[in-house]
Design a protein around this motif. Sequence first.
Motif, PDB file in Angstrom:
ATOM      1  N   ILE A  11       0.851  -1.202   0.000  1.00  0.00           N
ATOM      2  CA  ILE A  11       0.000   0.000   0.000  1.00  0.00           C
ATOM      3  C   ILE A  11       0.882   1.245   0.000  1.00  0.00           C
ATOM      4  O   ILE A  11       2.059   1.193   0.347  1.00  0.00           O
ATOM      5  CB  ILE A  11      -0.935   0.045   1.242  1.00  0.00           C
ATOM      6  CG1 ILE A  11      -0.124   0.094   2.541  1.00  0.00           C
ATOM      7  CG2 ILE A  11      -1.893  -1.134   1.246  1.00  0.00           C
ATOM      8  CD1 ILE A  11      -0.972   0.344   3.796  1.00  0.00           C
ATOM      9  N   ARG A  12       0.293   2.355  -0.419  1.00  0.00           N
ATOM     10  CA  ARG A  12       1.004   3.636  -0.270  1.00  0.00           C
ATOM     11  C   ARG A  12       1.409   3.802   1.185  1.00  0.00           C
ATOM     12  O   ARG A  12       0.676   3.398   2.087  1.00  0.00           O
ATOM     13  CB  ARG A  12       0.061   4.777  -0.633  1.00  0.00           C
ATOM     14  CG  ARG A  12      -0.447   4.688  -2.044  1.00  0.00           C
ATOM     15  CD  ARG A  12       0.181   5.730  -2.879  1.00  0.00           C
ATOM     16  NE  ARG A  12      -0.519   5.846  -4.148  1.00  0.00           N
ATOM     17  CZ  ARG A  12      -0.195   6.765  -5.043  1.00  0.00           C
ATOM     18  NH1 ARG A  12       0.767   7.632  -4.809  1.00  0.00           N
ATOM     19  NH2 ARG A  12      -0.841   6.831  -6.181  1.00  0.00           N
ATOM     20  N   GLU A 294      -5.610   0.484   2.718  1.00  0.00           N
ATOM     21  CA  GLU A 294      -4.922   1.599   2.077  1.00  0.00           C
ATOM     22  C   GLU A 294      -5.796   2.859   2.061  1.00  0.00           C
ATOM     23  O   GLU A 294      -5.298   3.961   2.279  1.00  0.00           O
ATOM     24  CB  GLU A 294      -4.511   1.222   0.650  1.00  0.00           C
ATOM     25  CG  GLU A 294      -3.699   2.324  -0.033  1.00  0.00           C
ATOM     26  CD  GLU A 294      -3.235   1.944  -1.420  1.00  0.00           C
ATOM     27  OE1 GLU A 294      -4.036   1.331  -2.172  1.00  0.00           O
ATOM     28  OE2 GLU A 294      -2.072   2.270  -1.760  1.00  0.00           O
ATOM     29  N   SER A 298      -3.892   5.490   4.110  1.00  0.00           N
ATOM     30  CA  SER A 298      -2.990   6.169   3.179  1.00  0.00           C
ATOM     31  C   SER A 298      -3.659   7.098   2.168  1.00  0.00           C
ATOM     32  O   SER A 298      -2.971   7.917   1.556  1.00  0.00           O
ATOM     33  CB  SER A 298      -2.186   5.131   2.383  1.00  0.00           C
ATOM     34  OG  SER A 298      -1.713   4.103   3.212  1.00  0.00           O
ATOM     35  N   THR A 313       5.850   3.232  -0.787  1.00  0.00           N
ATOM     36  CA  THR A 313       4.913   2.192  -0.344  1.00  0.00           C
ATOM     37  C   THR A 313       5.479   1.453   0.866  1.00  0.00           C
ATOM     38  O   THR A 313       6.664   1.572   1.181  1.00  0.00           O
ATOM     39  CB  THR A 313       4.669   1.161  -1.456  1.00  0.00           C
ATOM     40  OG1 THR A 313       5.925   0.563  -1.794  1.00  0.00           O
ATOM     41  CG2 THR A 313       4.048   1.784  -2.690  1.00  0.00           C
TER      42      THR A 313
END
Length: 350
Positions: A11-12, A294, A298, A313
């Motif tokens: 994920i970011r 995410e 994020s 990430t």
Amino acid sequence: MPDRDLTRLTIRRPDDWHLHLRDGEMLKAVLPETTRHFARAIIMPNLVPPVVTSQQAEAYRDRIMAAVPEGDSFTPLMTLYLTESTDPEDVRAAHAAGIATAVKLYPAGATTNSASGVRDFEKVRPVLDVMAEIGMPLCVHGEVTDNEIDIFDREAVFIDKVLKPLRKKVPDLKVVMEHVTTQNAIDYVRDTHKNLAATITTHHLIINRNHILAGGIKPHFYCLPVAKREAHRVALVQAAVSGDKRFFLGTDSAPHTDPNKLQACGCAGIFTATNTMSCLAEVFAAAGRIGKLEDFASLNGPRFYGLPPNEATITLTKGDPVTYPAHITTGEGPVTVFDPGFDLHWRVTD
Ligand code: NCD
Ligand code: ZN
């Protein structure tokens, strides 16, 4: 692949939209626990004395930057502590110069170091008007402080008595209801379609008030707002895993040393910086919604704040239970790490 079969997730890099870093020796010890996984964080201004002016915020930001471990990349997003004598033009200048991202509203006496907070909301109206004009968010500790109001009702009463009237008077003001703990707050945010969002902490997704009080008092689960009954926790989990853009992570990781927690009048605050991403992954996976982690950690936060999501990430991997230290060592004494009470299978691997 169905969410439940996933064992690896990239994920970011997440951000923390509500974080207490303190100062001095405590800052040095807790900051690496956040910078290990997080790219940015909204930094709470409730130091002693509080961070009220742009000059104080700039100096605090410099102290934070000096404590970032080598090799880590971290941007502290500073907040100004709103008082009844805050100068609207100082707020405007701090925002324009990129020194302050948001302003923090503590009703006077609501929580740790909130004595200089707001009693008369009319007195801060000029500041709120400027913030609405320039698009600067107000982060709200949403609890009334009247002694007659039951501590478990303080958030719900705040929404009706303070937040609704305030948002009517300044409808263009962007408001973040922080660390929401009730179905009432979730419903209020869901029913409002403009300029309102809410952060949810890691621990409020995991504990209810039984964890604090049943079978002996557990000071390490005591925080403000205090955790509510199970039905409220379930509502928070549903909101967090829903992907709804109005809900995002603010850990409210709030370190206090063990001697300050474990006493006749112990401090409010739970320290979750160390194991937050493992805890969240476990909660989202248990709900069958790891794919929404995410959004929550994020994407939704930067969207509300008008900032780009992080390019970098992190990768979470599921495996044998991961253990974290029971406490971290600081120059001021040990700080206990949040114990979720169940095994954590997800760890950040890179
Ligand atoms: C916070 C703290 O310790 O500064 N404590 C807490 O229980 N959350 C203050 C706050 O955010 O209310
Ligand atoms: Zn807080």
